[in-house]
Design an enzyme around this catalytic site. Structure first.
Site, PDB file in Angstrom:
ATOM      1  N   THR A   1       7.297  -0.427   5.239  1.00 42.30           N
ATOM      2  CA  THR A   1       6.305  -0.926   3.952  1.00 42.30           C
ATOM      3  C   THR A   1       4.984  -1.283   4.895  1.00 42.30           C
ATOM      4  OG1 THR A   1       8.194  -1.767   2.821  1.00 42.30           O
ATOM      5  CG2 THR A   1       5.725  -2.093   2.235  1.00 42.30           C
ATOM      6  N   VAL A   2       4.010  -0.843   4.163  1.00 38.81           N
ATOM      7  CA  VAL A   2       2.557  -1.080   4.686  1.00 38.81           C
ATOM      8  C   VAL A   2       1.829  -1.997   3.482  1.00 38.81           C
ATOM      9  CG1 VAL A   2       0.375  -0.304   5.333  1.00 38.81           C
ATOM     10  CG2 VAL A   2       2.339   0.972   5.979  1.00 38.81           C
TER      11      VAL A   2
ATOM     12  N   GLN B   1       5.247   2.683   1.103  1.00 34.34           N
ATOM     13  CA  GLN B   1       6.698   2.611   1.469  1.00 34.34           C
ATOM     14  C   GLN B   1       7.084   4.011   2.224  1.00 34.34           C
ATOM     15  OE1 GLN B   1       8.227   0.429  -1.965  1.00 34.34           O
ATOM     16  NE2 GLN B   1       8.723  -1.088  -0.570  1.00 34.34           N
ATOM     17  N   GLY B   2       7.609   3.815   3.122  1.00 39.69           N
ATOM     18  CA  GLY B   2       8.524   5.166   3.737  1.00 39.69           C
ATOM     19  C   GLY B   2       9.787   4.646   4.243  1.00 39.69           C
ATOM     20  N   GLY B   3      10.530   5.811   4.862  1.00 37.23           N
ATOM     21  CA  GLY B   3      11.856   5.639   5.391  1.00 37.23           C
ATOM     22  C   GLY B   3      12.025   4.573   6.461  1.00 37.23           C
ATOM     23  N   GLN B   4      10.695   4.426   7.036  1.00 38.00           N
ATOM     24  CA  GLN B   4      10.788   3.462   8.239  1.00 38.00           C
ATOM     25  C   GLN B   4      10.256   2.132   8.006  1.00 38.00           C
ATOM     26  OE1 GLN B   4      12.414   4.679  10.417  1.00 38.00           O
ATOM     27  NE2 GLN B   4      12.311   6.899   9.889  1.00 38.00           N
TER      28      GLN B   4
ATOM     29  N   LEU C   1       0.838  -1.112   0.101  1.00 40.36           N
ATOM     30  CA  LEU C   1      -0.035   0.086  -0.120  1.00 40.36           C
ATOM     31  C   LEU C   1       0.918   1.346  -0.105  1.00 40.36           C
ATOM     32  CD1 LEU C   1      -2.810  -0.960   2.502  1.00 40.36           C
ATOM     33  CD2 LEU C   1      -3.135  -0.919   0.074  1.00 40.36           C
TER      34      LEU C   1
ATOM     35  N   ASP D   1       2.852  14.827  15.462  1.00 36.82           N
ATOM     36  CA  ASP D   1       3.053  14.852  14.154  1.00 36.82           C
ATOM     37  C   ASP D   1       1.758  14.737  13.278  1.00 36.82           C
ATOM     38  OD1 ASP D   1       4.816  14.870  11.491  1.00 36.82           O
ATOM     39  OD2 ASP D   1       5.172  12.725  11.572  1.00 36.82           O
TER      40      ASP D   1
END
Length: 726
Positions: free
Chosen positions: A423-424, A418-421, A416, A535
């Site tokens: 994956t979803v 992806q980020g620096g921390q 769904l 945040d």
């Protein structure tokens, strides 16, 4: 011909059901009141109902043949933990000058609770219905607005024109229902003299404009589904003292505290009686559900809880068709026996070797999972959850196999975001429910503390506008978090137009702002321990299919002890949304969330990003650009052209002032989120009134605005949505 109301369908269902099922009560106890069967643990007289629960003591009005639980008229009770009752509707009738009559209803359910199978419904033109519910000693409100200026043409549709409905949270044991009218046009009273509000079981009310806008007053009660259970303990806690009878199982209630009983497969009857459930003889039963499927020359043989298909001598059973087929006699019987014996012996040895290998592999996997559990902070998480006070979230522990199966082996097509921390993934659980599974980046040990923090924070939250944490998996190499699946992307996606065509109207944007403000006010003031999100941004606000806001990403959030108003922390957040005072001092308090929300409100009004270096220098920082435009009365230059019109200009200007107040440089000059939420709610009511007025008064813009400074720093300290900060 007038369509039959859902109320009469329920009455027919009750009569048919009571004729098919004989009342199974204790011996010597009354089994029926009118057309309603009475089955244990419910009963009418002493020793006929479960003594541990007074609410199961029913009353039969012999004059009217009506059954009551306290003051609730009962129309059906099921073993599965549901009771259907008749509940009055609220109404208010008008003439051209004032209210002629009306009533609201205050209902207490004792030890029963509302099922989520009900719908809160309002019928009438320009009708505003309000419902207050109580759950876990906390009050919640549900509202429904129905608008029309003439009789709608569509039958059976309850979409907001003449009729509206909304879902009801399960578990409530007390509720108040009332209705009123937004305005009173003289021509409306001829076809719609009254406004109505009521609870009704879903699919049991079909809206007919010509009938219901004029004559719904003749229907005074509607069917409502309640949940019931035994006691307030789980099956494990009651153990052998459970009242479940023979051949039945104890199941924890999924909707409230306590448990219910259920007959085992192949058995039928009342699982609450001591003699319990009795074996179903599939060989003689004519019911399509319980009848055997033996075919051909095979004969059905009943067994306890099941049945067998038997064949005569010389025939074998065909397991596929459950029929009989003639045996084939081998020519060399002895040689076949030798071959079979050798094969069986070899297979037995091979099976033993495989079992030993699997056992060793299984023990190794158990040790590895224990190691991963501790490595992923399982022990610390258990300790902190048990030491932070009561938890509002039942965190389910998922297995490694379950996560692989749900994501199809973490297939790329299921990603769904992806980020620096990390994956979803989109996951599908065995019950076909869709979830979002967040997987940390491999080798990033610093994320374990944030993972623990997110579970800890979400365990304190119970709010409809917060993405629900369903559980986690700790026995994998990296931790996994499982959330409810929100289908419609992020607010950032809708405003940016990169994934969705931006079709958010002013009404959508105002409602989203109200929902986010209310959520932050809840976190700051109503949660069991005050929470600062730290945040808030459009990328962390998800939207479902109804464009309802869901606040996500609590990895950076902080729990504030009751005796403190602020904390000193390492600065975390996203440039463009980050509170300048927090960035400078490192002192975190609730006003930091207020600043971030103010930026989000500016984005909703302008449709522009909080920070964009592709824009001219004077407009790169949205806060300073927006504040200057507001102060200099140039809002028309920055407000999104899709949302402003002659009817909502005043509300948009007032919302702009609220956003500027939220982003003042000094935190002490900013309002609290409770005040912000109240002001936005006031704009919603004002907007509704303006939709029915042809007059418009130009508002005065407060010229005493503080100029808001923005900061510049390097790097983005956050990601978005599910995929941020695991």
């Amino acid at each position: 011909m007038i369509k039959v109301h859902g109320l009469f369908l329920v009455a027919i269902f009750s009569i048919v059901y009571s004729q098919l099922v004989n009342g199974q009560s204790r011996r010597g106890c009354q089994t029926r009141c009118g057309n309603v069967s009475i089955e244990y643990p419910f009963g009418i007289s002493t020793d006929c109902y479960y003594a541990g629960q007074d609410s199961f003591n029913l009353t039969c009005n012999e004059t009217t043949n009506e059954l009551f639980a306290a003051n609730l008229q009962v129309i059906n009770i099921s073993h599965s933990g549901e009771m259907r009752i008749l509940n009055p509707r609220s109404y208010t009738c008008y003439n051209t000058t004032n209210v002629t009559e009306g009533t609201s209803y205050n209902t207490t359910l004792r030890s029963f609770s509302l099922s989520n199978k009900n719908r809160f419904t309002a019928v009438g033109c320009n009708t505003y219905a309000f419902m207050t519910t109580t759950y876990d000693n906390k009050n919640y409100s549900i509202r429904c607005l129905s608008i029309c200026d003439s009789i709608p043409k569509e039958n059976g549709l309850c979409t907001g024109e003449g009729c509206c409905h909304t879902s009801v949270p399960k578990g409530s044991n007390h509720f108040i229902i009332s209705s009123s009218r937004v305005d009173r046009e003289e021509g409306m009273f001829s076809f719609n003299p009254c406004s109505y509000a009521f609870l009704v079981e879903e699919d049991m009310f079909s809206f007919s404009p010509y009938r219901d806008l004029q004559n719904l007053r003749n229907v005074t009660e509607f069917p409502v589904v309640l949940d019931w259970s035994i006691g307030n303990q789980t099956c494990k806690q009651v153990g052998s003292t459970s009242i479940c009878g023979q051949n039945s199982v104890c199941l924890d209630s999924t909707t409230r505290t306590g448990y219910n009983c259920k007959c085992k497969a192949g058995y039928d009857g009342n699982p609450y009686l001591q003699e319990g459930c009795r074996d179903i003889n599939e060989c003689t039963n004519s019911s399509p559900i319980h009848r055997h499927n033996c075919s051909g020359s095979s004969t059905c043989v009943n067994t306890m809880g099941h049945f067998l298909c038997s064949c005569p001598s010389g025939f074998d059973l065909n397991a596929t068709a459950n029929g009989c087929m003639r045996q084939h006699k081998p020519e060399n019987h002895r040689s076949i026996i030798i071959v079979l014996g050798t094969t069986v012996g070899f297979m037995a040895i091979l099976l033993v070797v495989v079992c030993i290998q699997q056992r060793m592999r299984h023990m190794k996997n158990i040790e590895l999972r224990k190691q991963f559990f501790e490595q992923n902070g399982g022990g610390v998480l258990r300790q902190r959850l048990s030491g932070e006070g009561p938890s509002n979230v039942d965190v389910k522990i998922f297995t490694e196999e379950g996560m692989k199966e749900a994501t199809n082996g973490y297939d790329e097509s299921r990603i769904l975001g992806q980020g620096g921390q990390g994956t979803v993934y989109k996951g599908i659980l065995p019950d076909n429910s869709v979830v979002a599974i967040k997987k940390a980046r491999l080798g990033d040990c610093s994320q374990v503390e944030q993972f623990i923090n997110e579970v800890l924070v979400l365990s304190q939250i119970n709010h409809r506008n917060v993405v629900k944490l369903l559980g986690c998996c700790l026995e994998t190499e990296v931790p996994l978090l499982v959330y409810e699946f929100v289908t419609n992307g992020t607010l950032f996606d809708h405003l940016d137009g990169s994934l969705f065509n931006s079709s958010l109207t002013w009404e959508h944007r105002l409602r989203i702002a109200i929902e986010v403000a209310g959520t932050l006010a809840y976190l700051h003031s109503s949660a069991s321990i005050p929470i600062i999100h730290r945040d808030i941004k459009t990328a962390n606000i998800l939207l479902d299919e109804n464009l309802t806001a869901k606040v996500a990403d609590f990895g950076a959030s902080k729990l504030i002890p009751m005796n403190k108003e602020q904390l000193t922390t390492m600065v975390q957040g996203t440039l463009g949304y980050l509170d300048p005072e927090y960035f400078t001092t490192g002192l975190l308090n609730e006003k930091s969330d207020v600043y971030s929300f103010g930026v989000v409100l500016m984005e909703l009004l302008s449709g522009q990003k909080a920070l964009c270096f592709e824009r001219p220098e004077y407009s790169r920082h949205l806060v300073s650009y927006f504040s200057c435009a507001t102060k200099e009365k140039r809002l028309n230059e920055i407000i999104d052209s899709q949302v402003m019109n002659e009817y909502n200009r005043r509300e948009i200007q007032e919302a702009a002032l609220i956003s500027v107040e939220c982003t003042r440089l000094m935190g002490e000059e900013r309002p609290k989120m409770k005040e912000v939420a109240a002001k936005l709610e006031g704009l919603k009511v004002s907007e509704t009134k303006h939709q029915w007025s042809d007059r418009y008064t130009e508002p005065r813009v407060n010229e005493q605005l503080s100029y808001v400074e923005t900061i510049s720093a390097q790097g983005d300290m956050s990601s978005s949505g599910y995929a941020s900060r695991m």
